[in-house]
Scaffold this motif. Sequence first.
Motif, short mmCIF file in Angstrom:
data_model
loop_
_atom_site.label_atom_id
_atom_site.label_comp_id
_atom_site.label_asym_id
_atom_site.label_seq_id
_atom_site.Cartn_x
_atom_site.Cartn_y
_atom_site.Cartn_z
N TYR A 96 12.75 -18.90 -35.06
CA TYR A 96 13.64 -18.14 -34.18
C TYR A 96 13.43 -18.57 -32.73
O TYR A 96 14.37 -18.69 -31.97
CB TYR A 96 13.37 -16.64 -34.29
CG TYR A 96 14.11 -15.92 -35.39
CD1 TYR A 96 14.76 -16.60 -36.41
CD2 TYR A 96 14.17 -14.54 -35.41
CE1 TYR A 96 15.44 -15.93 -37.41
CE2 TYR A 96 14.85 -13.85 -36.40
CZ TYR A 96 15.48 -14.55 -37.40
OH TYR A 96 16.16 -13.88 -38.38
N ILE A 123 16.76 -17.44 -31.06
CA ILE A 123 17.23 -16.20 -31.70
C ILE A 123 16.23 -15.09 -31.42
O ILE A 123 15.02 -15.30 -31.48
CB ILE A 123 17.40 -16.39 -33.22
CG1 ILE A 123 18.44 -17.48 -33.49
CG2 ILE A 123 17.78 -15.09 -33.91
CD1 ILE A 123 18.51 -17.90 -34.94
N ASN A 124 16.74 -13.90 -31.14
CA ASN A 124 15.89 -12.74 -30.93
C ASN A 124 16.60 -11.53 -31.55
O ASN A 124 17.67 -11.15 -31.09
CB ASN A 124 15.64 -12.51 -29.44
CG ASN A 124 14.65 -11.41 -29.19
OD1 ASN A 124 14.33 -10.62 -30.07
ND2 ASN A 124 14.17 -11.34 -27.97
N THR A 125 16.03 -10.94 -32.59
CA THR A 125 16.65 -9.79 -33.25
C THR A 125 16.05 -8.47 -32.80
O THR A 125 16.41 -7.43 -33.34
CB THR A 125 16.56 -9.92 -34.79
OG1 THR A 125 15.18 -9.98 -35.18
CG2 THR A 125 17.29 -11.15 -35.28
#
Length: 67
Positions: free
Chosen positions: A54, A59-61
């Motif tokens: 990530y 990407i960072n959720t």
Amino acid sequence: MMSNNVGSTDRLVRIALGVVLLAFFVFGDGKAHWYGLLGLIPLITGTIGICPLYRILGINTCSRKSG
């Protein structure tokens, strides 16, 4: 220190997937037995809340707190 980039729902899914895959290691036969070790990856990343892939992909959720 690396900051968390795996959100709570993502973490739960990763931990569940890791446990299921590790079950293949414990109960599986043949190649399924060894593929079960892949369950360590989502289990570890879900547990610590950091995914190196990530980070590479940006990407960072994690939910962001407004402040």
